[in-house]
Design a protein around this motif. Structure first.
Motif, PDB file in Angstrom:
ATOM      1  N   LEU A 128      15.726   7.859  -0.656  1.00 38.67           N
ATOM      2  CA  LEU A 128      14.862   8.075   0.505  1.00 38.67           C
ATOM      3  C   LEU A 128      14.478   9.532   0.735  1.00 38.67           C
ATOM      4  N   PHE A 129      15.401  10.463   0.608  1.00 36.10           N
ATOM      5  CA  PHE A 129      15.103  11.859   0.931  1.00 36.10           C
ATOM      6  C   PHE A 129      15.179  12.714  -0.328  1.00 36.10           C
ATOM      7  N   ARG A 130      14.127  13.495  -0.579  1.00 40.27           N
ATOM      8  CA  ARG A 130      14.113  14.472  -1.672  1.00 40.27           C
ATOM      9  C   ARG A 130      13.350  15.716  -1.213  1.00 40.27           C
ATOM     10  N   ARG A 131      13.919  16.866  -1.479  1.00 41.69           N
ATOM     11  CA  ARG A 131      13.263  18.154  -1.249  1.00 41.69           C
ATOM     12  C   ARG A 131      12.677  18.268   0.165  1.00 41.69           C
ATOM     13  N   CYS A 132      13.486  17.835   1.129  1.00 42.25           N
ATOM     14  CA  CYS A 132      13.098  17.960   2.536  1.00 42.25           C
ATOM     15  C   CYS A 132      13.869  19.108   3.172  1.00 42.25           C
ATOM     16  N   ALA A 135      10.662   0.225   0.267  1.00 40.98           N
ATOM     17  CA  ALA A 135      10.192   1.504   0.830  1.00 40.98           C
ATOM     18  C   ALA A 135      10.935   2.653   0.144  1.00 40.98           C
ATOM     19  N   ARG A 136      11.152   2.514  -1.133  1.00 42.46           N
ATOM     20  CA  ARG A 136      11.952   3.439  -1.926  1.00 42.46           C
ATOM     21  C   ARG A 136      11.230   4.774  -2.089  1.00 42.46           C
ATOM     22  N   SER A 137      12.025   5.796  -2.398  1.00 40.09           N
ATOM     23  CA  SER A 137      11.471   7.146  -2.545  1.00 40.09           C
ATOM     24  C   SER A 137      10.602   7.482  -1.342  1.00 40.09           C
ATOM     25  N   GLY A 194       0.829  -1.194   0.000  1.00 41.35           N
ATOM     26  CA  GLY A 194       0.000   0.000   0.000  1.00 41.35           C
ATOM     27  C   GLY A 194       0.861   1.240   0.000  1.00 41.35           C
ATOM     28  N   GLU A 195       0.734   2.057  -1.044  1.00 40.39           N
ATOM     29  CA  GLU A 195       1.579   3.239  -1.157  1.00 40.39           C
ATOM     30  C   GLU A 195       1.134   4.349  -0.212  1.00 40.39           C
ATOM     31  N   SER A 196       2.095   5.192   0.162  1.00 42.61           N
ATOM     32  CA  SER A 196       1.850   6.457   0.868  1.00 42.61           C
ATOM     33  C   SER A 196       1.036   6.301   2.148  1.00 42.61           C
ATOM     34  N   PRO A 197       1.430   5.404   3.051  1.00 43.61           N
ATOM     35  CA  PRO A 197       0.608   5.181   4.246  1.00 43.61           C
ATOM     36  C   PRO A 197       0.517   6.380   5.176  1.00 43.61           C
ATOM     37  N   VAL A 240       8.456  -1.016  10.966  1.00 49.78           N
ATOM     38  CA  VAL A 240       9.021  -1.431   9.685  1.00 49.78           C
ATOM     39  C   VAL A 240       8.148  -0.909   8.551  1.00 49.78           C
ATOM     40  N   PHE A 241       8.800  -0.307   7.552  1.00 54.78           N
ATOM     41  CA  PHE A 241       8.122   0.056   6.307  1.00 54.78           C
ATOM     42  C   PHE A 241       8.593  -0.900   5.217  1.00 54.78           C
ATOM     43  N   THR A 242       7.651  -1.510   4.512  1.00 55.12           N
ATOM     44  CA  THR A 242       8.004  -2.484   3.477  1.00 55.12           C
ATOM     45  C   THR A 242       7.666  -2.011   2.067  1.00 55.12           C
ATOM     46  N   TYR A 243       6.937  -0.876   1.938  1.00 60.59           N
ATOM     47  CA  TYR A 243       6.482  -0.506   0.602  1.00 60.59           C
ATOM     48  C   TYR A 243       6.663   0.986   0.363  1.00 60.59           C
ATOM     49  N   LYS A 244       6.333   1.434  -0.806  1.00 58.17           N
ATOM     50  CA  LYS A 244       6.759   2.715  -1.352  1.00 58.17           C
ATOM     51  C   LYS A 244       6.110   3.938  -0.694  1.00 58.17           C
ATOM     52  N   TYR A 245       6.861   5.029  -0.716  1.00 57.04           N
ATOM     53  CA  TYR A 245       6.429   6.387  -0.405  1.00 57.04           C
ATOM     54  C   TYR A 245       5.820   6.547   0.999  1.00 57.04           C
ATOM     55  N   PRO A 246       6.442   6.022   2.035  1.00 56.13           N
ATOM     56  CA  PRO A 246       5.797   6.053   3.349  1.00 56.13           C
ATOM     57  C   PRO A 246       5.574   7.444   3.936  1.00 56.13           C
TER      58      PRO A 246
END
Length: 297
Positions: A94-98, A72-74, A32-35, A48-54
């Protein structure tokens, strides 16, 4: 009021979208994306995060003893005021525009394209593995950080590093305002096309490193097994504590070094008198006439 979740398994896209004031402990985020997109005031522990865009567009986040698995990429983009401590970060990008990122005792298993275009970063006691870390980021403070991977901090500004180890080709390219203390830098083509670089008490090994720099200051540094350094460097002020293999065509400034194996000052390219060389022993001097004769042969 704070909402608490203990020992929960979450699935589904945007499962906690927009939530505020959460404490999550011993939780796992599955498919599930973006939890936790657009969330505020989060405390995550032993999870633990296992999937994308947490964690996208989130704010005021504290992460402790938590794992970001490979998928848990990007994972953390457009998020401000986040602290991650004692955690394993396996996912790339993992980190962009933070803004306002604090990392303490973290390990990046794959930091490929991580920490891009971020601001106000503090990293301590951490290990980073991956190419293109820190691209185009600003206001970076590093203490006891190890980085292994090429092209770190390309285009970054305002970097201060203490007691660090950099094993990276093309490190600090196109940078402005870089100061490194008591560190080890190993990798070819160090800091090309940069401005205002200061190195203090550092050990450096670099093939054709420290070239094309505007204002380079070095104090009590060692350039071991490093050749063709300082080419087209202007505003050079270097005091070296050990011999250097070769120096080539600095534009202006001063170098103080106990020994130079080979000094190349090509008057067809530079004006040699603009650089003062303070050296007890120079093994070989090469000028433009010598270079031209070698080319003819």
């Amino acid at each position: 009021m704070t909402t608490k979740f203990n020992n929960k398994y979450f699935t589904g896209e945007r499962i906690l979208f927009g939530a505020n004031s959460l404490e999550l402990k011993d939780c796992v985020f599955g498919m599930g994306e973006s939890p936790l997109k657009e969330c505020r005031d989060l405390q995550l522990t032993d999870s633990v995060f296992t999937y994308k865009y947490p964690l996208w567009y989130s704010e005021n986040v504290r992460v402790e003893r938590t794992t970001f698995e490979t998928m848990a990429r990007s994972g953390i983009w457009y998020t401000n005021k986040i602290t991650v401590a004692n955690s394993a970060l396996q996912a790339p990008k993992l980190f962009r525009r933070c803004q306002g990122v604090t990392l303490d005792h973290v390990h990046f298993g794959d930091a490929e394209e991580t920490m891009w275009t971020c601001k106000d970063i503090r990293i301590a006691d951490s290990q980073i593995n991956g190419n293109y870390f820190g691209k185009d980021s600003e206001n970076i403070y590093l203490d006891h950080v190890s980085i292994i991977g090429n092209y770190a901090f390309d285009g970054a500004k305002n970097i201060e590093a203490h007691h660090c180890t950099f094993v990276t080709k093309d490190n600090f390219w196109n940078c402005e305002n870089v100061t490194v203390y008591d560190s080890v830098l190993d990798g070819e083509y160090l800091a090309w096309n940069s401005k205002n670089v200061t190195l203090v008490n550092c050990t450096i090994r670099s093939d054709q490193g420290l070239n094309y720099i505007d204002h380079l200051t070095m104090r009590n540094c060692k350039l071991i097994d490093s050749d063709l350094v300082f080419e087209y460097v202007s505003g050079l002020d270097a005091e070296l504590a050990a011999p250097v293999v070769s120096i080539k065509n600095p534009v202006s400034g001063r170098v103080k070094v106990p020994e130079i194996g080979q000094l190349i000052m090509d008057e067809d390219k530079i004006i040699p008198e603009r650089t003062v060389i303070e050296c007890e022993k120079i093994g070989e001097r090469i000028a433009a006439s010598d270079l031209n004769q070698a080319a003819v042969r």
